[in-house]
Design an enzyme around this catalytic site. Structure first.
Site, PDB file in Angstrom:
ATOM      1  N   ASN A 102      10.048   2.317   8.825  1.00 15.75           N
ATOM      2  CA  ASN A 102       8.969   3.134   8.278  1.00 15.75           C
ATOM      3  C   ASN A 102       8.016   3.593   9.388  1.00 15.75           C
ATOM      4  O   ASN A 102       6.887   3.105   9.510  1.00 15.75           O
ATOM      5  CB  ASN A 102       8.223   2.359   7.187  1.00 15.75           C
ATOM      6  CG  ASN A 102       7.345   3.251   6.352  1.00 15.75           C
ATOM      7  OD1 ASN A 102       7.015   4.370   6.733  1.00 15.75           O
ATOM      8  ND2 ASN A 102       6.941   2.737   5.202  1.00 15.75           N
ATOM      9  N   GLY A 135      -6.135  11.658   4.407  1.00 15.74           N
ATOM     10  CA  GLY A 135      -7.109  10.591   4.584  1.00 15.74           C
ATOM     11  C   GLY A 135      -7.144   9.572   3.457  1.00 15.74           C
ATOM     12  O   GLY A 135      -8.002   8.689   3.455  1.00 15.74           O
ATOM     13  N   ILE A 179       0.891  -1.159   0.000  1.00 15.12           N
ATOM     14  CA  ILE A 179       0.000   0.000   0.000  1.00 15.12           C
ATOM     15  C   ILE A 179       0.923   1.200   0.000  1.00 15.12           C
ATOM     16  O   ILE A 179       1.867   1.266   0.789  1.00 15.12           O
ATOM     17  CB  ILE A 179      -0.989   0.022   1.182  1.00 15.12           C
ATOM     18  CG1 ILE A 179      -1.956   1.205   1.024  1.00 15.12           C
ATOM     19  CG2 ILE A 179      -0.286  -0.004   2.519  1.00 15.12           C
ATOM     20  CD1 ILE A 179      -3.157   1.161   1.946  1.00 15.12           C
ATOM     21  N   PHE A 180       0.669   2.113  -0.919  1.00 13.92           N
ATOM     22  CA  PHE A 180       1.566   3.257  -1.070  1.00 13.92           C
ATOM     23  C   PHE A 180       0.761   4.467  -1.499  1.00 13.92           C
ATOM     24  O   PHE A 180      -0.030   4.390  -2.444  1.00 13.92           O
ATOM     25  CB  PHE A 180       2.647   2.954  -2.112  1.00 13.92           C
ATOM     26  CG  PHE A 180       3.581   4.098  -2.358  1.00 13.92           C
ATOM     27  CD1 PHE A 180       4.512   4.482  -1.413  1.00 13.92           C
ATOM     28  CD2 PHE A 180       3.521   4.814  -3.546  1.00 13.92           C
ATOM     29  CE1 PHE A 180       5.378   5.543  -1.635  1.00 13.92           C
ATOM     30  CE2 PHE A 180       4.383   5.878  -3.789  1.00 13.92           C
ATOM     31  CZ  PHE A 180       5.310   6.244  -2.828  1.00 13.92           C
ATOM     32  N   VAL A 181       0.987   5.562  -0.792  1.00 17.23           N
ATOM     33  CA  VAL A 181       0.391   6.854  -1.124  1.00 17.23           C
ATOM     34  C   VAL A 181       1.541   7.784  -1.491  1.00 17.23           C
ATOM     35  O   VAL A 181       2.534   7.866  -0.751  1.00 17.23           O
ATOM     36  CB  VAL A 181      -0.410   7.431   0.063  1.00 17.23           C
ATOM     37  CG1 VAL A 181      -0.991   8.797  -0.286  1.00 17.23           C
ATOM     38  CG2 VAL A 181      -1.509   6.469   0.500  1.00 17.23           C
ATOM     39  N   TYR A 230      -0.660   2.514  11.100  1.00 16.21           N
ATOM     40  CA  TYR A 230      -1.283   1.230  11.430  1.00 16.21           C
ATOM     41  C   TYR A 230      -1.701   1.191  12.899  1.00 16.21           C
ATOM     42  O   TYR A 230      -2.758   0.646  13.231  1.00 16.21           O
ATOM     43  CB  TYR A 230      -0.339   0.076  11.114  1.00 16.21           C
ATOM     44  CG  TYR A 230       0.068   0.004   9.663  1.00 16.21           C
ATOM     45  CD1 TYR A 230      -0.837   0.287   8.647  1.00 16.21           C
ATOM     46  CD2 TYR A 230       1.369  -0.328   9.301  1.00 16.21           C
ATOM     47  CE1 TYR A 230      -0.459   0.230   7.306  1.00 16.21           C
ATOM     48  CE2 TYR A 230       1.751  -0.389   7.974  1.00 16.21           C
ATOM     49  CZ  TYR A 230       0.832  -0.107   6.979  1.00 16.21           C
ATOM     50  OH  TYR A 230       1.205  -0.161   5.674  1.00 16.21           O
ATOM     51  N   ARG A 255      -1.465  12.599   4.350  1.00 14.09           N
ATOM     52  CA  ARG A 255      -2.074  13.408   5.417  1.00 14.09           C
ATOM     53  C   ARG A 255      -3.403  14.033   4.994  1.00 14.09           C
ATOM     54  O   ARG A 255      -3.796  15.075   5.505  1.00 14.09           O
ATOM     55  CB  ARG A 255      -1.113  14.485   5.912  1.00 14.09           C
ATOM     56  CG  ARG A 255       0.222  13.918   6.373  1.00 14.09           C
ATOM     57  CD  ARG A 255       0.539  14.367   7.763  1.00 14.09           C
ATOM     58  NE  ARG A 255       1.834  13.891   8.188  1.00 14.09           N
ATOM     59  CZ  ARG A 255       1.995  12.851   8.997  1.00 14.09           C
ATOM     60  NH1 ARG A 255       0.968  12.185   9.443  1.00 14.09           N
ATOM     61  NH2 ARG A 255       3.199  12.488   9.374  1.00 14.09           N
TER      62      ARG A 255
END
Length: 162
Positions: free
Chosen positions: A128, A99, A89-91, A135, A97
């Site tokens: 990380n 949501g 999972i990567f943003v 989490y 920040r």
């Protein structure tokens, strides 16, 4: 704050966009980007004739892909239920920040429920801290009684050959 976040299963038309996000994750983790052969396998495993090996999800804001996730299923013999395993999972850093990660996690949790999974699992790199904090805020429990082991392709061949 961005407009609404849309999370959806990726399609073959998302292939190049998804691979760019994979490259961004590799850069973030200071890893080599996938080779051309690996890129081909990624696309085939997600969108090829038997695309059940992995599932890819894309998060978009205002039509821009800002995050992705890869999942697959494992199985718990004790629960006698599948587990949704979250491989990535990567943003994108400039989209954090807002949501987006939480929205993606909610979507994936819903996917696990829809599939009848008994749980969802993933691993996180020990350095990380941003992800670890995220989490923890979700209420996820860090497993301390399990160690992750790995055999590389070469080691697999050695073991298989005896």
């Amino acid at each position: 704050m961005p407009d609404a976040v849309t999370v959806r299963p990726a399609t073959p038309a998302d292939g190049d966009t998804w691979l760019a996000l994979v490259d961004a994750l590799a850069d973030y983790e200071k890893l080599d980007r996938p080779t051309p052969d690996a890129r081909g396998r990624l696309l085939n495993d997600a969108f090829g004739p038997d695309p059940h090996r992995i599932q890819v999800y894309i998060a978009e804001v205002d039509g821009r892909a800002v995050a992705y996730a890869i999942t697959c299923e494992t199985y718990s013999s004790f629960l006698a239920l599948p587990t949704l395993y979250l491989e990535d999972i990567f943003v994108l850093p400039d989209a954090r920040r807002h949501g987006i990660g939480r929205t993606m996690f909610r979507y994936l949790a819903g996917e696990a429920v829809r599939r009848g999974c008994g749980r969802m699992e993933w691993v996180v790199l020990d350095w990380n801290q941003l992800a670890i904090d995220f989490y923890d805020k979700l209420g996820a429990r860090r497993m301390t009684e399990w160690y992750t082991y790995r055999l590389t392709a070469e080691q697999l061949r050695e073991v298989a050959e005896g």
